[in-house]
Design an enzyme around this catalytic site. Structure first.
Site, PDB file in Angstrom:
ATOM      1  N   HIS A 238      -7.362  -5.130  -0.920  1.00  0.00           N
ATOM      2  CA  HIS A 238      -6.507  -4.702  -0.368  1.00  0.00           C
ATOM      3  C   HIS A 238      -5.917  -5.883   0.390  1.00  0.00           C
ATOM      4  CE1 HIS A 238      -3.864  -1.146  -0.931  1.00  0.00           C
ATOM      5  NE2 HIS A 238      -4.142  -1.094   0.301  1.00  0.00           N
TER       6      HIS A 238
ATOM      7  N   SER B 122       0.807  -1.106   0.012  1.00  0.00           N
ATOM      8  CA  SER B 122       0.081   0.271  -0.122  1.00  0.00           C
ATOM      9  C   SER B 122       0.850   1.331   0.004  1.00  0.00           C
ATOM     10  CB  SER B 122      -1.134  -0.247   1.016  1.00  0.00           C
ATOM     11  OG  SER B 122      -2.408   1.212   1.144  1.00  0.00           O
TER      12      SER B 122
ATOM     13  N   ASP C 123      -9.067  -5.155  -5.398  1.00  0.00           N
ATOM     14  CA  ASP C 123      -8.564  -4.138  -4.675  1.00  0.00           C
ATOM     15  C   ASP C 123      -8.934  -3.022  -5.930  1.00  0.00           C
ATOM     16  OD1 ASP C 123      -7.165  -1.924  -3.881  1.00  0.00           O
ATOM     17  OD2 ASP C 123      -4.761  -2.964  -3.984  1.00  0.00           O
TER      18      ASP C 123
END
Length: 382
Positions: free
Chosen positions: A356, A232, A324
């Protein structure tokens, strides 16, 4: 009132604690005994959080903040300036309340981990993970520098998800991991996080030529095998550091579900305007001086962004998840890297039916196991 103007109007007040995360700052520790790694979920108990869990006050002062908890709520605490749940809420009083990424698991000898402050001025620290080397005390291990995620506003090296995952990865891959505990926005707006991660990377590299600062790195680190990874926001940082490192230092980078955005919706972003609005607010909170969603820091394939051929590593793998929100951004990054003329080896790995950073909360599922197996093979150069 804009977020930027709100920040600039705040009076100088102390933060919650030294590192701006609403908890005590990390401290240097001495070398600890190395033992066999236990199952990560049983490694350590979380530190109990206080009532105003993660709450701090903003300040314009550049000095290190002094320890203090948020005071008893006042009328100003009822007025919300910015609501970014489930991450955080900012109140008119300046108090920040975080809901995720504030729990801390302490480093402990049972999993061969320890925390080391690398910059007393900022409080920036690293958490090291050393796999069991009792039988081969002179063995040199690849060094993985890891950057945690959290949108630049939450999480830390001691959070359960990251501590447990990296403990498992170190044990299975046989790598020495250095996880960077960088400062968070909005108390420390970008580029503070980038600066801290760059400093952490340079600190690791300094062990290859200078005096032995950290015994674990000096005794067990193979500095011909330095790798970077992050998920991320940490995937974003991985790209940032790899673009700015000296050539020939980094063997490979593993960019996981990278936090990249853009002004023009792509893929599943087109049908999710609410999510776009949320991430636009989140990015502007983290980077109040940003040019917007086409700032090269958040959109590395935007017009005018540094060409990806400048990535300073030999190998790269980009992981994306089919469910995601950011999946298309990861694909675009991979495609741009391949087309840039970069001379390394690149691979895109996509897992369907998952979202995610799914791998941080599910270690035993088939897809999580397959993902870790792939990551370990990459780290070993297989």
């Amino acid at each position: 009132m804009s977020v930027a103007s709100f920040f600039s109007s705040l009076p100088a007040r102390p933060f919650g604690y030294k590192d701006g995360r609403g908890r005590t700052g990390m401290v240097s520790t001495t070398d600890i005994g190395r033992r066999m790694v236990k199952p990560p979920v049983l490694a350590c108990r979380p530190i109990e959080s206080n009532t105003y869990h993660g709450s701090v006050f903003l300040t314009k002062s550049s000095r290190s903040p002094s320890p203090s908890l948020s005071p008893t709520p006042t009328a100003l605490d009822d007025e919300i300036v910015l609501d970014l749940k489930p991450f955080l809420i900012i109140y008119k009083s300046g108090r920040i309340e975080r809901f995720l990424g504030t729990t801390v698991i302490p480093a402990c000898p049972e999993v061969a981990t320890k925390d080391v402050v690398i910059d007393p001025a900022t409080g920036v620290s690293v958490r090291l993970y050393l796999p069991n080397v009792v039988d081969l005390p002179s063995k040199k291990l690849p060094v993985l520098v890891y950057f945690h995620g959290g949108g630049f506003v939450i999480e830390n090296t001691g959070s359960p998800n990251y501590h447990n995952y990296l403990t498992l990865l170190a044990a299975k891959a046989g790598v020495l991991i250095v996880s960077i505990n960088y400062r968070l926005a909005p108390e420390y707006p970008l580029p503070a996080s980038y600066d801290d991660c760059m400093a952490g990377f340079n600190w690791v590299v300094s062990h290859s030529a200078g005096p032995a600062l950290e015994p674990w790195l000096a005794q067990h680190g193979d500095f011909s095998q330095i790798l970077l990874s992050g998920d991320s926001a940490g995937g974003n940082v991985t790209h940032y550091v790899a673009m700015r490192a000296d050539a020939g230092v980094i063997e490979g980078v593993a960019i996981v579900h990278p936090y990249f955005l853009g002004s023009e919706p792509v893929g599943n972003e087109i049908n999710d305007p609410a999510n776009i609005e949320f991430h636009d607010k989140l990015w502007r909170l983290a980077a109040p001086d940003t040019e917007g969603l086409d700032d090269p820091l958040i959109n590395p394939v935007a017009p005018g962004a540094p060409i990806l051929a400048g990535l300073k590593c030999k190998r790269a793998v980009v992981f994306v998840a089919g469910n995601d929100f950011l999946v298309e951004r990861g694909r675009m990054y991979y495609e741009a890297l391949v087309k840039s003329g970069w001379g390394g080896e690149a691979e895109l790995v996509q897992h369907e039916g998952v979202g995610h950073v799914f791998h941080l909360s599910d270690y035993s599922g088939d897809i999580s196991v397959a993902m870790m197996t792939k990551l370990i093979a990459f780290l070993k150069g297989e």
